[in-house]
Design an enzyme around this catalytic site. Structure first.
Site, mmCIF file in Angstrom:
data_model
loop_
_atom_site.group_PDB
_atom_site.id
_atom_site.type_symbol
_atom_site.label_atom_id
_atom_site.label_comp_id
_atom_site.label_asym_id
_atom_site.label_seq_id
_atom_site.Cartn_x
_atom_site.Cartn_y
_atom_site.Cartn_z
ATOM 1 C CD GLU A 68 -3.278 -0.774 0.579
ATOM 2 O OE1 GLU A 68 -3.027 0.072 -0.301
ATOM 3 O OE2 GLU A 68 -4.117 -1.681 0.362
ATOM 4 C CB CYS B 63 -1.853 7.002 1.329
ATOM 5 S SG CYS B 63 -3.190 6.509 2.283
HETATM 6 P P1 NAD Z 1 8.343 4.753 4.911
HETATM 7 O O1 NAD Z 1 8.185 4.089 3.639
HETATM 8 O O2 NAD Z 1 9.387 5.819 5.077
HETATM 9 O O3 NAD Z 1 8.181 3.803 5.985
HETATM 10 C C1 NAD Z 1 7.107 2.837 6.061
HETATM 11 C C2 NAD Z 1 7.689 1.836 7.142
HETATM 12 O O4 NAD Z 1 8.726 0.895 6.388
HETATM 13 C C3 NAD Z 1 8.049 2.170 8.341
HETATM 14 O O5 NAD Z 1 7.927 1.443 9.371
HETATM 15 C C4 NAD Z 1 9.618 2.234 8.177
HETATM 16 O O6 NAD Z 1 10.291 1.899 9.313
HETATM 17 C C5 NAD Z 1 9.577 0.967 7.311
HETATM 18 N N1 NAD Z 1 10.751 0.548 6.324
HETATM 19 C C6 NAD Z 1 11.965 1.624 6.012
HETATM 20 N N2 NAD Z 1 12.737 0.946 5.403
HETATM 21 C C7 NAD Z 1 12.484 -0.351 5.305
HETATM 22 C C8 NAD Z 1 13.188 -1.712 4.541
HETATM 23 N N3 NAD Z 1 14.119 -1.264 3.834
HETATM 24 N N4 NAD Z 1 12.369 -2.699 4.778
HETATM 25 C C9 NAD Z 1 11.408 -2.752 5.540
HETATM 26 N N5 NAD Z 1 10.572 -1.839 6.048
HETATM 27 C C10 NAD Z 1 11.532 -0.726 5.918
HETATM 28 O O7 NAD Z 1 6.902 5.465 5.007
HETATM 29 P P2 NAD Z 1 6.370 6.709 6.042
HETATM 30 O O8 NAD Z 1 7.113 8.091 5.776
HETATM 31 O O9 NAD Z 1 6.444 6.006 7.143
HETATM 32 O O10 NAD Z 1 4.886 6.938 5.539
HETATM 33 C C11 NAD Z 1 4.575 7.848 4.674
HETATM 34 C C12 NAD Z 1 4.114 7.165 3.238
HETATM 35 O O11 NAD Z 1 3.225 5.917 3.473
HETATM 36 C C13 NAD Z 1 3.656 7.953 2.144
HETATM 37 O O12 NAD Z 1 4.208 7.804 0.788
HETATM 38 C C14 NAD Z 1 2.066 7.421 2.147
HETATM 39 O O13 NAD Z 1 1.446 7.919 0.776
HETATM 40 C C15 NAD Z 1 2.369 6.172 2.501
HETATM 41 N N6 NAD Z 1 0.932 5.564 2.801
HETATM 42 C C16 NAD Z 1 0.376 4.776 2.007
HETATM 43 C C17 NAD Z 1 -1.056 4.455 2.513
HETATM 44 C C18 NAD Z 1 -1.674 3.559 1.845
HETATM 45 O O14 NAD Z 1 -2.484 2.747 2.292
HETATM 46 N N7 NAD Z 1 -1.532 3.312 0.341
HETATM 47 C C19 NAD Z 1 -1.382 4.527 3.660
HETATM 48 C C20 NAD Z 1 -0.606 5.451 4.639
HETATM 49 C C21 NAD Z 1 0.711 5.876 4.182
#
Ligand code: NAD
Length: 522
Positions: A242, A276
């Site tokens: 997502e 998002c």
């Molecule tokens: P992010 O991608 O920076 O982090 C998301 C999660 O991934 C965190 O828990 C982080 O610690 C983890 N992570 C980071 N590197 C990783 C790796 N190499 N392997 C596995 N996990 C890892 O995102 P964010 O800044 O926390 O959230 C914002 C983003 O999320 C925005 O782009 C937003 O659009 C998206 N988002 C999408 C939805 C949806 O349902 N489509 C909902 C909410 C947020």
């Protein structure tokens, strides 16, 4: 193992983005801790799955009731950790989660119910086939900070009710909300080993994917999602991704402009634009463009920005300086390419380091970062268009395809446009609310992701299907070895008997296949 335990290096410090105060300090886990949590979950999962589904439903409903009793306590924690106003924490987190809990309990039996598979092929008529749905085993969930309670909770609830164990890796920015979710679930009767939280930065998420889990449900940015997808593919781990969005909001000239402008302002600025499904691009038909911009500017100026704990706050802070910097960068880039700030366009330093004013911009061109990259901040760029074709082309001119909305009094026209927009959710006369509709699947097209959460499609992601086949007649099959003699003609005749293009061909085929059952087999 999951822990509430405070401290031990390296530490994870969760900070209130409005005030800078520390919400909590937690132990950051090592890869071995993550692996151990998954192994513990794996050992605990079979007895959880063996529980009667009604028992699991009862536990999920108990969680729903407990959350309802603790609404304000949990909402205020969400506000302290993620900054959003308390009413938003109640509406978009606590309410959504209660609805999702009820939904997943209501549909668990249906999702797990086996389906019989009738066979049309005559050769298979002695068999009874069944699709049997069963939990994957241990589901890993990696979640972001922007909906620190509702995203991990909705995913966890549907995984649990269907008999999976869950190991959740929340965002490093919002560990307290995830630990609150964990403690409420344990208090409701979910065994401790069946639902665990592992804390840490990205490396802990990577360690979770590396551990022996059975599926990963990831929510986050496109960049991290791509890394997660690659890591999952390396080990053939099924995944749901997502990811981000750049949602278009299309206003036709017959729309109620008061309603549509309020929708745009709320859709762009709720949670300080860190959703998002935020309205990130607003396309308005030229005849009503100026009036629409004026209304959006007036309404944006009425918003109270401040600490989300204060009554009357409409918009809280950005999550941190890094996120605010992206917003500033997008605004500077847009101004350098000719954009006009109608209102906002600056930090609100008097409130604290993470506050940014709700900002409306015009004179936008498609080469600006704020139209191409996810901003994830309180910006509302408004762009005119002339024809439906132009609006659809502009809306689809994006690598993202999460959601979109169309605003018009002519619902038939709105639906016709909606069907041509490349997005996982398209709403007519509403935006963002899809996330709050428990029946609505949530997920994107294109770079916005793979798979679905929420609704029945989201629940079906939490089970795997097994085809179970029982042949009631113990006999050598007509297609087994013993190819000598007339088998070639018989099987050809049988194929014609089934699928010959005319009745005569089918009858002749049937005659040629005679003896296929009784022919000698090895
Ligand atoms: P992010 O991608 O920076 O982090 C998301 C999660 O991934 C965190 O828990 C982080 O610690 C983890 N992570 C980071 N590197 C990783 C790796 N190499 N392997 C596995 N996990 C890892 O995102 P964010 O800044 O926390 O959230 C914002 C983003 O999320 C925005 O782009 C937003 O659009 C998206 N988002 C999408 C939805 C949806 O349902 N489509 C909902 C909410 C947020």
């Amino acid at each position: 193992m999951a822990t509430d335990s405070k401290l031990a290096a390296p530490a994870l410090v969760s900070v209130n983005p409005a005030t800078g105060e520390t919400v909590g300090t937690y132990r950051c886990m090592a890869a071995e801790d993550v692996r151990e949590a998954v192994e513990v979950a794996r050992r605990a999962q079979p007895s959880w799955a063996a529980l009667n589904v009604h028992k699991r439903m009862e536990i999920i409903r108990r969680f729903r009731k407990l959350l309802n009793q603790r609404t304000l306590e949990v909402a205020e924690l969400i506000t302290r950790e993620a900054g959003k106003p308390v009413p938003e924490a109640i509406a978009a987190e606590i309410l959504v989660v209660q609805d999702a809990a009820e939904f997943s309990a209501r549909h668990a039996v249906e999702v797990l119910r086996s389906e019989s598979v009738p066979h049309s092929n005559l050769a298979m008529k002695t068999k009874r086939g069944k699709l049997v749905y069963e939990p994957h085993g241990v589901i890993g969930i990696i979640s972001p900070w922007n909906y620190p309670f509702s995203i991990p909770a909705t995913e966890t609830l549907s995984a649990l009710v269907l008999g999976n164990a869950v190991v959740l890796k929340p965002s490093e920015l919002t560990p307290a909300c995830a630990l609150k979710l964990q403690s409420l679930l344990h208090e409701s009767g979910v065994p401790r080993d069946v639902m665990q939280v592992v804390l840490g930065e990205g490396a802990v998420g990577a360690a979770l994917i590396d551990a022996p889990i059975d599926k990963i449900i990831f929510t986050g940015s496109v960049a991290t999602g791509r890394r997660v997808g690659v890591a999952a593919a390396q080990k053939f781990l099924p995944c749901v991704l997502e990811l981000g969005g750049k949602d278009p909001f299309i206003v036709l000239d017959d729309a109620d402009l008061d309603v549509a402008s309020s929708g745009a302002v709320w859709g762009a600025f709720m949670n300080a634009g860190q959703t998002c499904l935020s309205v990130e691009r607003c396309y308005v038909q030229r005849a009503v463009f100026n009036r629409f911009v004026e209304l959006c500017a007036q309404k944006s100026q009425l918003l109270t920005v401040g600490d989300g704990l204060d009554r009357g706050t409409d918009m809280g802070p950005m999550i941190d300086a890094r996120q605010l910097k992206i917003v500033e960068d997008h605004v500077a880039d847009a101004i350098s390419k000719g954009a006009r700030i109608v209102t906002g366009g600056r930090r609100l330093e008097q409130l604290g380091p993470n506050f940014y004013a709700p900002t409306v911009l015009t004179n936008i061109t498609h080469d600006m970062k704020l139209l191409n990259e996810e901003t994830f901040g309180p910006l509302l760029p408004i762009i005119p268009f002339d024809t439906d074709e132009q609006a659809i082309a502009l809306a689809n001119d994006s690598e993202f395809g999460l959601a979109a909305s169309v605003w018009t009094r002519n619902l038939r026209h709105g639906k016709a446009i909606a069907q041509r927009i490349e997005a996982g959710t398209v709403m007519v006369n509403d935006a963002i609310a899809g996330f709050g509709i428990c029946e609505a699947p949530h997920g994107g097209f294109k770079a916005s992701g793979v798979g679905r959460t929420h609704g029945l499609p989201g629940m079906r992601e939490m089970v795997r299907v097994r085809y179970l086949d029982v042949d009631r007649v113990m006999m050598k099959k007509p297609w087994w070895y013993g190819y000598k003699g007339s088998f070639r003609e018989q099987i050809h005749g049988f194929a014609d008997a089934m699928f010959g293009n005319t009745a005569v061909a089918r009858i002749k085929g049937a005659l040629r296949s005679a003896g296929i059952l009784t022919r000698p087999k090895i």
